[in-house]
Design an enzyme around this catalytic site. Structure first.
Site, short mmCIF file in Angstrom:
data_model
loop_
_atom_site.label_atom_id
_atom_site.label_comp_id
_atom_site.label_asym_id
_atom_site.label_seq_id
_atom_site.Cartn_x
_atom_site.Cartn_y
_atom_site.Cartn_z
CB VAL A 12 65.31 17.03 19.67
CG1 VAL A 12 65.78 17.03 18.22
CG2 VAL A 12 65.53 15.65 20.29
NE ARG A 37 54.02 22.60 28.15
CZ ARG A 37 54.15 21.29 28.35
NH1 ARG A 37 53.56 20.73 29.39
NH2 ARG A 37 54.83 20.54 27.50
NE ARG A 98 62.13 7.58 13.23
CZ ARG A 98 62.23 7.54 14.54
NH1 ARG A 98 61.90 6.43 15.20
NH2 ARG A 98 62.66 8.59 15.20
CB CYS A 128 68.28 8.24 19.12
SG CYS A 128 67.22 7.59 20.41
CB SER A 158 68.66 12.81 27.28
OG SER A 158 69.60 11.82 26.88
N GLY A 159 66.66 10.30 26.27
CA GLY A 159 65.92 9.72 25.17
C GLY A 159 64.42 9.92 25.29
CE LYS A 213 59.68 3.81 17.64
NZ LYS A 213 59.83 4.94 18.60
CG HIS A 241 70.61 6.26 23.72
ND1 HIS A 241 70.25 6.86 24.90
CD2 HIS A 241 69.49 6.29 22.91
CE1 HIS A 241 68.98 7.25 24.82
NE2 HIS A 241 68.51 6.93 23.63
#
Length: 333
Positions: A12, A37, A98, A128, A158-159, A213, A241
């Site tokens: 992201v 890192r 949230r 997302c 990728s989520g 969520k 997605h």
């Protein structure tokens, strides 16, 4: 504007860099922060060479106007006071805040006015999967209030971040080489050639936290007493997605009405021509900004039911793009 990105090396964070450039966001200074890192990595952005600084407690954000934070809930909770202490607005991509009553949860196409009331100087970016579903739903909700929603998600690797995407690719490569075992770290099971009906941890009601969520966040964003029952599934695609959505409204809504309302909805595009085999698919929508909607049809089991299929690149609209749009909303005021 003096901008910071926390979690700059993640999927992201990298998409935020791209989005800020593509949308010509007015950046006078851009600073990148990350873990020990990541510290020291250099990224080229526009005509600038940027070095990732190690995130630390103190006054690193003294001169920052807006901080995009995408480093996980633990980091957001630990550093929120440091980020906002000197006046910066924190646009947070994690789930940390949230559902806090004094933190607005914003999708700019739906509830931009909520962003103007942020007493803690924190604005939350929704999950997302919630964003992907909410945009076409809002178009229908404005025709007739929604009562309940059933949704099954098909969520890309990728989520779970850049490392999860790499793990999926490595699994396919290992299987192609004929290896008997593949590396499994980011998911509960091997994702290659598989589906996993389990995203995030299970709660006491046997729904996962990801599924809850979608229920809780949609209600908060819509300011409506509606119900969402979700089943969230991880699928072996890299980006985008997909969601199969069934919605019950108070009054009947025809597919034609729904299609036209979604067509007019900012952030949505219609891709719905079954006769020509035109419908949204992840393969073709990576890197796109909109939520693409197709398979719009009347539900066979309920006169007030509409069902559709939607796809969106969740790293774009589901995370980086939505966060930048929130910042743009603030600038308009």
């Amino acid at each position: 504007m003096k901008i910071a990105i926390v979690g700059a090396s993640g999927a992201v964070g990298q998409e935020l860099l791209l989005t800020l450039a593509q949308r010509r966001f007015p950046v006078t200074e851009l600073r990148l922060f990350g873990s020990a890192r990541s510290a020291g990595r250099t990224y080229q952005w526009m005509d600038r060479s940027l070095v990732v600084e190690q995130l630390q407690h103190g006054d690193q954000f003294r001169d920052i106007d807006i901080a995009f934070v995408s480093a996980g809930g633990d980091v957001s909770r630990e550093y929120a006071d440091d980020i906002t202490r000197y006046g910066a607005v924190m646009i947070d991509n994690s789930s940390a805040f949230r559902m806090d009553k004094d933190v607005p949860l914003v999708i700019p196409e739906i509830n931009p006015e909520d962003a103007q009331s942020a007493p803690r100087r924190i604005i939350a970016n929704p999950n997302c999967s919630t964003i992907v579903m909410a945009l076409p739903l809002w178009a229908i909700h404005r025709i007739s209030p929604i009562r309940r929603i059933h949704v099954s998600t098909y969520q890309a690797a990728s989520g779970a971040g850049a490392q999860a995407m790499q793990e999926l690719q490595d699994q396919y490569a290992a299987i192609a080489r004929g290896e008997s075992e593949v590396k499994v770290e980011k998911f509960a099971y091997q994702l290659a050639y598989n589906l996993i009906p389990h995203i995030d941890v299970f709660t006491d009601n046997d729904y996962t936290r990801e599924e809850m969520k979608m229920h809780n966040e949609t209600r908060k964003i819509f300011h409506a007493d509606l119900s969402v029952s979700a089943t969230c599934v991880r699928v072996p695609s890299l980006r985008c997605h997909s969601e199969s959505v069934w919605v019950e409204t108070e009054q009947p809504v025809t597919p034609e009405q729904a299609r036209e309302a979604i067509r007019r909805m900012q952030g949505c595009s219609i891709l719905d021509n079954p006769a020509a085999k035109e419908y949204p698919m992840p393969l073709f929508l990576s890197g796109k900004d909109d939520v693409y909607v197709g398979r719009i049809r009347q539900d066979l089991t309920h006169p007030c039911g509409i069902t559709f299929f939607c796809v969106s690149d969740q790293i774009r609209k589901g995370a980086a793009l939505n966060a930048v749009q929130i910042a743009e909303t603030l600038l308009k005021k």
